[in-house]
Design an enzyme around this catalytic site. Structure first.
Site, mmCIF file in Angstrom:
data_model
loop_
_atom_site.group_PDB
_atom_site.id
_atom_site.type_symbol
_atom_site.label_atom_id
_atom_site.label_comp_id
_atom_site.label_asym_id
_atom_site.label_seq_id
_atom_site.Cartn_x
_atom_site.Cartn_y
_atom_site.Cartn_z
ATOM 1 N N HIS A 13 7.983 -9.762 7.193
ATOM 2 C CA HIS A 13 8.426 -11.130 6.976
ATOM 3 C C HIS A 13 7.319 -12.155 7.241
ATOM 4 C CE1 HIS A 13 12.879 -9.901 8.015
ATOM 5 N NE2 HIS A 13 12.461 -9.392 6.864
ATOM 6 N N GLU B 106 0.888 -12.921 -13.131
ATOM 7 C CA GLU B 106 1.166 -11.976 -12.049
ATOM 8 C C GLU B 106 0.079 -10.913 -11.979
ATOM 9 O OE1 GLU B 106 2.254 -9.359 -9.269
ATOM 10 O OE2 GLU B 106 3.100 -11.364 -9.482
#
Length: 519
Positions: free
Chosen positions: A448, A36
């Site tokens: 989104h 990550e």
């Protein structure tokens, strides 16, 4: 070089990455690495992540990448788009809405060529991710890691808004989060005992993190994929503890990209997988000419109507948009094309108006598609993001129709005791031209983005129906970037389902008889 070799390397510890790391490491004989880019959260940020009402403060913090679009032709401005950075990714900074998209959107995916990705195909994976005891167990999950719940109790203002929607002829949905109903209802939230439940909380529990076959490296930006003789055999990343150095780590079986709509496309491009002309322009050697990498970007734009309240707005206990609806404009064909959110706050781009509330209109089925491109071959340089808001199809007309529908709700009898006046738009604006100007001037993103690594059965699609990247063996993608068309609704529940399905696909795929790894 990292001398360890893993069976699976997962790039990106957002919602999808957490799912894959947890599910794949259930097999104690399988070694999994989760990498990550975001580092550990500070105590202050961690406290805000846990507090549901504090999420807007996270959008301007180290937990967010802070991306912005190029100037949009429709608005003349650049638009901020949030995406999470750190364990949990966007599930750690979003507004915690847990709702599937409407089934018509998924069924349209299959109709357009994404065989096996209709609503019915995804349903087992939706259910696998959740435990929703207050919902229909035939449709909702009963033993998954996530435990979404509807807001309880509802604000009296929001209850009035729900009644106002019914007065305007909108159906009342029993479970709007199921993806099976149109109309207005109470969605589920990833809030447990007053605290956010992120993907990290649900999937990377202390017991999972203690597994000896799972390694998690935070603060490590992946610079490039290692692709040898047509196969992805590892990654190159910058370790957090030795600045200025790069480490190569290898995979026996596969690398899975879960870096999100922007991150996964960016990493493919940096690794030479993408449109030949674009890669040549940046001096990046072409490994595989894939014209649609970074194309087909869709995002949901939002505009708000704002009302000054006639009496004090009750303090939110759970979230600020406890009710919303799937709605159809006159331009809809096979399902809802916009959403209306009832929000007990002024909303997006609104000044501090004191006692105010808003009705937010979201374009749920955008025809407009944009791109993600590299600004340079430097992995540290943010990508160039161009959603092309309101440029294609009936997008602007649908937004105008949505504003008119929201206005009718705002003027319904049930909300009359709450409404002092309409601040924005303002009662003087009513023509299509005036509403179009308002939509453009007050357009934002509801964060989104999806679609930049499109899934499909055609040869131009970036990944096939098993999420394998075409033209590169040993490489899959399992995040919002693979969505092949508009997602009619909020994406987080769908990302969990895609990742659950990806984990099953990986478990069901036999290990290669021989793995080509150079040392």
């Amino acid at each position: 070089m990292d001398t360890d070799v893993y069976d699976h390397i997962v790039v990106g510890a957002g919602s999808a990455g957490c799912v894959l790391a947890a599910r794949l490491s259930e097999d104690s004989g399988t070694r999994v690495l989760l990498v990550e880019a975001g580092g550990p959260y500070s105590v202050e940020i961690a406290e805000k992540i846990a507090s549901p009402l504090a999420w807007p403060e996270l959008l301007d913090s180290a937990a967010c990448w802070g991306d912005s679009t190029v100037t949009q032709r429709a608005t003349g401005t650049s638009t901020f788009i949030a995406r999470g950075r750190g364990l949990g990714g966007s599930s750690s900074i979003n507004a915690m809405m847990f709702a599937r998209g409407h089934r018509s959107g998924y069924d349209a995916w299959e109709a357009a060529g994404a065989a096996g990705w209709a609503y019915a195909d995804l349903l087992p994976y939706f259910r696998r991710s959740e435990t929703a005891p207050h919902r229909d167990p035939a449709v909702r999950g009963t033993d998954g890691p996530l435990t979404p719940r509807p807001a309880e109790p509802l604000s009296p203002l929001i209850l009035a808004g729900l009644e106002a929607a019914a007065q305007c002829g909108h159906p009342t949905a029993q479970d709007v989060s199921s993806g099976l109903e149109e109309g207005f209802g109470r969605p589920d939230w990833n809030i447990v005992d007053g605290r956010r439940q992120s993907a990290t909380d649900a999937y990377l529990t202390p017991g999972v993190r203690a597994r000896t076959n799972l390694r998690i490296i935070g603060g490590a930006l992946v610079h490039q994929l290692v692709i040898e003789q047509g196969r992805c055999t590892g990654i190159v990343y910058a370790p957090p503890d030795t600045p200025g150095t790069l480490v190569t780590v290898r995979s026996r079986r596969d690398v899975v990209l879960t870096a999100g709509t922007f991150g996964s496309a960016q990493l493919l491009l940096l690794s030479g997988v993408g449109p030949r002309e674009h890669l040549h322009s940046l001096g990046i050697p072409v490994v595989h000419d894939a014209p649609e990498v970074g194309a087909n970007l869709r995002d949901h734009p939002i505009s708000n109507l704002v009302y000054r309240a006639a009496k004090p707005v009750p303090s939110a206990r759970n979230q600020r948009s406890e009710v919303w609806g799937f709605c159809r404009s006159p331009y809809a064909t096979d399902g809802p094309d916009h959403q209306i959110l009832l929000v007990d706050a002024p909303g997006h781009r609104s000044p501090d108006l004191g006692q105010a509330y808003s009705l937010s209109v979201v374009l749920a089925r955008p025809a407009s598609r944009g791109t993600v491109r590299l600004a340079s071959a430097n992995p540290l340089t943010p990508p160039v993001i161009d959603p092309r808001y309101l440029q294609d199809g009936d997008d602007l007309k649908i937004m105008i129709a949505g504003v008119r529908a929201a206005r009718r709700i705002g003027a319904a009898p049930a909300l009359a005791p709450w409404c002092h006046s309409e601040i924005a738009l303002g009662h003087g604006a009513d023509t299509d031209e005036e509403l179009a100007t308002y939509v453009r001037d007050n357009l934002g993103s509801i964060n989104h983005p999806a679609g930049t690594c499109r899934l499909g059965t055609d040869e131009q699609s970036v990944v096939d129906t098993t999420l394998c990247v075409r033209g590169v063996e040993g490489l899959r993608i399992a995040d919002a970037s693979v969505m092949p068309g508009a997602l009619v609704g909020f994406p987080n529940a769908t990302v969990y389902a895609i990742a659950e399905r990806a984990a099953q696909l990986l478990r069901d795929t036999p290990a290669p008889a021989a793995t080509r790894i150079s040392t």
